[in-house]
Design a protein around this motif. Structure first.
Motif, PDB file in Angstrom:
ATOM      1  N   VAL A 216       0.564  -0.971   0.178  1.00 47.13           N
ATOM      2  CA  VAL A 216       0.167   0.371   0.125  1.00 47.13           C
ATOM      3  C   VAL A 216       0.732   0.839  -0.073  1.00 47.13           C
ATOM      4  N   PHE A 217       2.133   1.432   0.771  1.00 50.55           N
ATOM      5  CA  PHE A 217       2.519   2.606   0.919  1.00 50.55           C
ATOM      6  C   PHE A 217       3.293   2.804  -0.773  1.00 50.55           C
ATOM      7  N   LEU A 218       4.283   1.579  -1.388  1.00 51.60           N
ATOM      8  CA  LEU A 218       4.717   1.869  -2.632  1.00 51.60           C
ATOM      9  C   LEU A 218       3.214   2.220  -3.209  1.00 51.60           C
ATOM     10  N   LEU A 219       2.369   1.571  -2.889  1.00 52.61           N
ATOM     11  CA  LEU A 219       1.167   2.668  -4.693  1.00 52.61           C
ATOM     12  C   LEU A 219       1.253   3.576  -4.528  1.00 52.61           C
ATOM     13  N   GLY A 220       1.308   4.105  -2.442  1.00 48.72           N
ATOM     14  CA  GLY A 220       0.683   5.622  -2.909  1.00 48.72           C
ATOM     15  C   GLY A 220       1.677   6.595  -2.958  1.00 48.72           C
ATOM     16  N   VAL A 221       3.277   5.468  -3.084  1.00 47.92           N
ATOM     17  CA  VAL A 221       4.800   6.810  -3.645  1.00 47.92           C
ATOM     18  C   VAL A 221       4.745   6.488  -5.255  1.00 47.92           C
ATOM     19  N   VAL A 222       3.560   5.639  -6.250  1.00 48.33           N
ATOM     20  CA  VAL A 222       4.232   5.945  -7.526  1.00 48.33           C
ATOM     21  C   VAL A 222       2.911   6.604  -7.294  1.00 48.33           C
ATOM     22  N   ALA A 223       2.499   7.198  -6.892  1.00 47.61           N
ATOM     23  CA  ALA A 223       0.867   7.995  -7.413  1.00 47.61           C
ATOM     24  C   ALA A 223       1.804   9.270  -7.181  1.00 47.61           C
ATOM     25  N   VAL A 224       1.888   9.224  -5.655  1.00 51.68           N
ATOM     26  CA  VAL A 224       2.535  10.560  -6.053  1.00 51.68           C
ATOM     27  C   VAL A 224       2.929  11.761  -6.781  1.00 51.68           C
ATOM     28  N   VAL A 225       4.134   9.758  -7.692  1.00 51.42           N
ATOM     29  CA  VAL A 225       5.347  10.468  -8.639  1.00 51.42           C
ATOM     30  C   VAL A 225       5.119  10.500  -9.372  1.00 51.42           C
ATOM     31  N   CYS A 226       3.337   9.842  -9.723  1.00 53.96           N
ATOM     32  CA  CYS A 226       3.248  10.133 -11.060  1.00 53.96           C
ATOM     33  C   CYS A 226       1.584  11.486 -11.515  1.00 53.96           C
ATOM     34  N   GLY A 227       1.621  12.109  -9.750  1.00 57.01           N
ATOM     35  CA  GLY A 227       1.168  13.408 -10.141  1.00 57.01           C
ATOM     36  C   GLY A 227       1.945  14.072 -10.475  1.00 57.01           C
ATOM     37  N   VAL A 228       3.438  14.267  -9.584  1.00 51.37           N
ATOM     38  CA  VAL A 228       4.289  15.137 -10.253  1.00 51.37           C
ATOM     39  C   VAL A 228       4.535  15.126 -11.339  1.00 51.37           C
ATOM     40  N   ASP A 229       4.543  13.964 -11.968  1.00 54.55           N
ATOM     41  CA  ASP A 229       5.439  13.801 -12.310  1.00 54.55           C
ATOM     42  C   ASP A 229       4.203  14.071 -14.692  1.00 54.55           C
ATOM     43  N   ALA A 230       3.088  14.012 -13.886  1.00 55.35           N
ATOM     44  CA  ALA A 230       2.174  15.070 -15.049  1.00 55.35           C
ATOM     45  C   ALA A 230       1.343  15.998 -15.185  1.00 55.35           C
ATOM     46  N   VAL A 231       1.448  16.784 -16.262  1.00 51.87           N
ATOM     47  CA  VAL A 231       1.153  17.523 -16.737  1.00 51.87           C
ATOM     48  C   VAL A 231      -0.160  18.032 -17.091  1.00 51.87           C
ATOM     49  N   THR A 232      -0.579  19.105 -16.577  1.00 56.04           N
ATOM     50  CA  THR A 232      -2.328  19.448 -17.082  1.00 56.04           C
ATOM     51  C   THR A 232      -2.144  20.366 -18.238  1.00 56.04           C
ATOM     52  N   ILE A 233      -2.824  19.475 -19.096  1.00 51.88           N
ATOM     53  CA  ILE A 233      -3.011  20.930 -20.190  1.00 51.88           C
ATOM     54  C   ILE A 233      -4.821  20.806 -20.193  1.00 51.88           C
ATOM     55  N   THR A 234      -4.688  21.723 -19.625  1.00 52.67           N
ATOM     56  CA  THR A 234      -7.131  22.484 -20.622  1.00 52.67           C
ATOM     57  C   THR A 234      -7.332  22.852 -21.200  1.00 52.67           C
ATOM     58  N   VAL A 235      -8.010  22.376 -22.474  1.00 47.04           N
ATOM     59  CA  VAL A 235      -8.518  23.090 -23.389  1.00 47.04           C
ATOM     60  C   VAL A 235      -9.625  23.661 -23.295  1.00 47.04           C
ATOM     61  N   VAL A 236     -10.229  24.998 -23.966  1.00 43.14           N
ATOM     62  CA  VAL A 236     -11.617  25.572 -23.356  1.00 43.14           C
ATOM     63  C   VAL A 236     -11.815  26.358 -24.749  1.00 43.14           C
ATOM     64  N   ASN A 237     -12.810  26.092 -24.957  1.00 41.39           N
ATOM     65  CA  ASN A 237     -13.565  26.588 -26.177  1.00 41.39           C
ATOM     66  C   ASN A 237     -14.265  27.834 -26.001  1.00 41.39           C
ATOM     67  N   ARG A 238     -13.947  29.035 -26.266  1.00 43.02           N
ATOM     68  CA  ARG A 238     -14.521  30.221 -26.491  1.00 43.02           C
ATOM     69  C   ARG A 238     -15.376  30.750 -27.605  1.00 43.02           C
ATOM     70  N   CYS A 239     -14.795  29.908 -28.804  1.00 49.19           N
ATOM     71  CA  CYS A 239     -15.424  30.169 -29.806  1.00 49.19           C
ATOM     72  C   CYS A 239     -17.217  29.827 -29.775  1.00 49.19           C
ATOM     73  N   SER A 240     -17.790  30.701 -30.834  1.00 48.26           N
ATOM     74  CA  SER A 240     -18.942  30.784 -30.247  1.00 48.26           C
ATOM     75  C   SER A 240     -19.664  30.071 -30.734  1.00 48.26           C
TER      76      SER A 240
END
Length: 233
Positions: A8-32
């Motif tokens: 469980v601890f190892l999985l938690g560490v992996v989850a944290v690392v994956c979270g740190v190593d992921a970039v969030t790109i948000t695509v927004v549609n402001r077109c009509s």
């Protein structure tokens, strides 16, 4: 029990690392109008006006791209077609879109490992279909120009007559071919601008207008920066 706790601890560490190593790109549609952004990696979605789509992209991702599709119609299984940006008749793209498309391109670094810099740009080398911006959503003050590229002009509405196509403004390479316009053959490594690339550059100075337009069109931010791509900024 000890083994279970360790797992469980190892999985938690992996989850944290994956979270740190992921970039969030948000695509927004402001077109009509509705846009169907395609992404490699990421697939594709329908994005009605005012809606957004969030992508979590692993650090270290290379040669990725996001582009708008317009005039699309898909059935319940995700099969259909788009007037611009179509990716082999699929809602979820596994290949790049058919030009003309405005294109957001990026290569992500890895924080603290190797090249820790993100490289990103907007490109109209393959023509234009929707205005876009590509901006850092975090750590912007640490980016090379403290911002990203914007192409807010509707080039389709101002397109040269010989480049006009349904839903967009085609590139000279796509329309006419040839070594000069496509930067190939004798012009592969020493490609000059043309009147057509100058037309696109005048409308969107931040964007790549032809293959050798690196100096004014590549933007950088520290690895780990999150981004926002806006259609019709």
């Amino acid at each position: 029990m000890a083994t279970t706790r360790a797992l469980v601890f190892l999985l938690g560490v992996v989850a944290v690392v994956c979270g740190v190593d992921a970039v969030t790109i948000t695509v927004v549609n402001r077109c009509s109008y509705t846009v169907w952004p395609g992404a490699l990696p990421g697939g594709g979605v329908r994005l009605d006006p005012g809606r957004s789509w969030t992508l979590n992209v692993p650090s270290g991702t290379k040669a990725a791209r996001i582009w708008p599709r317009t005039g699309c119609s898909f059935d319940g299984s995700g099969r259909g077609r788009c007037v611009t940006g179509d990716c082999r008749n699929a809602l979820a793209c596994s290949v790049s879109g058919t030009p003309p498309t405005t294109l957001a391109e990026y290569t992500l670094g890895t924080p603290g490992v190797g090249d820790s810099t993100d490289y990103f740009d907007l490109s109209v080398i393959d023509g234009f279909n929707v205005p876009m911006s590509f901006q850092p959503a975090s750590n912007g003050e640490r980016c090379s120009r403290r911002r990203g590229p914007t192409c807010a002009v509707d080039i389709t509405a101002q397109c040269l007559p010989e480049l006009r196509v349904a839903g967009g403004c085609d590139s000279a390479c796509g329309r006419f071919g040839g070594d000069t316009y496509c930067c190939r053959g004798q012009y592969e490594h020493n490609c000059p601008p043309t009147k057509y690339s100058k037309f696109f550059k005048e409308k969107c100075p931040d964007a790549y207008s032809y293959a050798k337009d690196d100096q004014s069109s590549t933007f950088t931010c520290p690895a780990g920066t999150n981004y926002q791509i806006v259609m019709c900024p």
